[in-house]
Design an enzyme around this catalytic site. Sequence first.
Site, short mmCIF file in Angstrom:
data_model
loop_
_atom_site.label_atom_id
_atom_site.label_comp_id
_atom_site.label_asym_id
_atom_site.label_seq_id
_atom_site.Cartn_x
_atom_site.Cartn_y
_atom_site.Cartn_z
N ASP A 1 50.12 44.84 29.22
CA ASP A 1 49.60 44.73 30.45
C ASP A 1 50.90 45.38 31.60
O ASP A 1 50.74 46.35 32.07
CB ASP A 1 50.24 43.19 30.46
CG ASP A 1 48.40 42.58 31.51
OD1 ASP A 1 48.71 42.24 32.41
OD2 ASP A 1 47.95 41.68 31.09
N HIS B 1 50.47 39.21 36.39
CA HIS B 1 49.23 39.00 35.02
C HIS B 1 49.59 38.93 33.76
O HIS B 1 49.56 38.46 33.10
CB HIS B 1 48.45 40.48 35.66
CG HIS B 1 47.09 40.40 34.56
ND1 HIS B 1 46.53 40.94 33.04
CD2 HIS B 1 45.99 39.40 34.77
CE1 HIS B 1 45.87 40.74 33.10
NE2 HIS B 1 44.82 40.30 33.86
N SER C 1 40.42 38.54 31.49
CA SER C 1 41.81 38.37 31.41
C SER C 1 42.69 37.28 30.56
O SER C 1 43.01 37.93 29.81
CB SER C 1 42.41 39.01 32.12
OG SER C 1 42.88 40.24 32.83
#
Length: 591
Positions: free
Chosen positions: A178, A239, A419
């Site tokens: 990520d 994220h 996600s």
Amino acid sequence: MSSKIHGGLNCLMAAAIFMTVTSVQAAGTDDVQFKDDGTFLSNRIIVKYKTPQNTMLNSSAIVESLAVQKQEIEAKVNQIAQEVGENLTLMRQMKTGASLIQTDELKNQRELKQLATKMMQDPAVEYAEPDILYHASMVPNDTRYQYQWNLQDTTGGMNMPSAWNMANGEGVVIAVLDTGYLPHPDLMPNLILPGYDMIGDTDISADGNGRDGDALDPGSWARPGYCSKGDSGHNSSWHGTHVGGIAAALGNNSMGVTGVAYNARILPVRVLGTCDFGWMSDFADAVIWAAGGNVPGTPKNSNPAQVINMSLGGSSPNGCSQTQQQAINQARALGATVVVAAGNANIDARTIEPANCSGVITVAATNVNGGRADYSNYGSVVDLAAPGGDSQLGILSTLNGGQRHAEEQAYYEYYMGTSMATPHVSGVAALLYSVKPNITPDEVESILVNTARPFPANCSQCGSGIVNPTAALQAILGQNPTPPEDVDDDVLNNGVSKTGISVNRGEQVFYRVEVPWGVSSLDIFTDGGTGDVDLYVRYEATPDYNNFDCRPYEDGNWESCRFTSPRSGVYYIMLDGYSRSRNIRLTAQYQ
């Protein structure tokens, strides 16, 4: 609560993140022994003698002496021992008037129940039953756990507390490919392992250099128009920190949220930089490195991951690239399960990589009602779904409050997207590895897909169902019996009673009722007849003495189980003859 919204540009060679941001143990006792599969053996039975026998003892002149009373009870225990062919010892007398006795050998609960049934054949015995070992249902003390509907809710969520009674991910490594990570008190220091920055392109690395051993997230912000023509600018998403928290935020630390596998460890591998973009060539190397494979120019990963989470993807209409497929194949050969997001474009996921690659577990997103989130991709490549949230209620997890650069204070935020759905499945995969370290990626996928529960709302082409951590663990531990074969005579129709049921002592008969979606209450009850029958009910699997969702265990035949807002699907019913029972009526009724 509203959820922030982030999006990413899906380019052929650039990957966009797939979010739309909106064992019980007993010490010092010989009375119980825990097996590797989570079940336990015991040697304790409670026996209550009928009133006439107790009255005789209490009226006797010599029963004034407790010692003599104990001798009388011991004599009865010895008599029963001869009748059932067991060595029994009186442990103590209880305030209820019953006696706690023990066998000389440890037995499972079914064996103890059968022994108790034999004891019931003595006319002096009022009842006999195994002594049940109680334990706390695992509910973490994290202060924001109450807002994690995705972990608690039985409709749209995953009902994690029952799974946590069996496993918490200890000893398992989850690689999060990520944006990297940020120090967060709900993730650090126990869960973050030394990771790697796999971004080689300095134009998007955001940290001013290429590949190195620093997986910290420097921020993915960009000026207006840089990420896509006409955009108003791109704030840092942090994220990877959010995804990592869903999978494995620390549990029971009296802080914030808890992760699905809250004792697993996170291995951060940085592959997304400015604009949350990253190159497939970096991803391929990252997948191999995370699994413990050799990647030229990088040091050996000393903490190979059993689970690799990729909440990201890029447009690939012609199918999975050979580069990415070969990387996934290598990771699987090293024993790693690869879990990927289906994507957020409300299109067929077969055009998105790595969702369209072979050997991965592709995850769609559901909302709080258990239906497909309106943004989630779908299609034949999707294996199953998990909570991803929507604009009304997202998924709460660890984050940072800085719009561009990181701030120091702890922060939490609701995001939504596939996600967010993906690390739920990665966390459950980690639970499986924690109880069976040598499990294969194929076995993980098979168990997760086959134990997923039916969708309570419309989720067309979302795979086999919503990931079901409790059922998955029960399957791997051998605690999930195969439901009985479908026989029309065993089917209960809503409000229509089965009558004239006969069950002999120690015998079981089985029924089932299918409950549609949208039911407000389900009542399953027995009444009438003679004898004593015990009612057991279990969702989507055959109940037995150790596994059930409801067991009233009352005297006689008047027993009832009520389920409020029950899940849709099949409820299996077992009637167990505690004593010889005749002319029983069984009814299942839902509103």
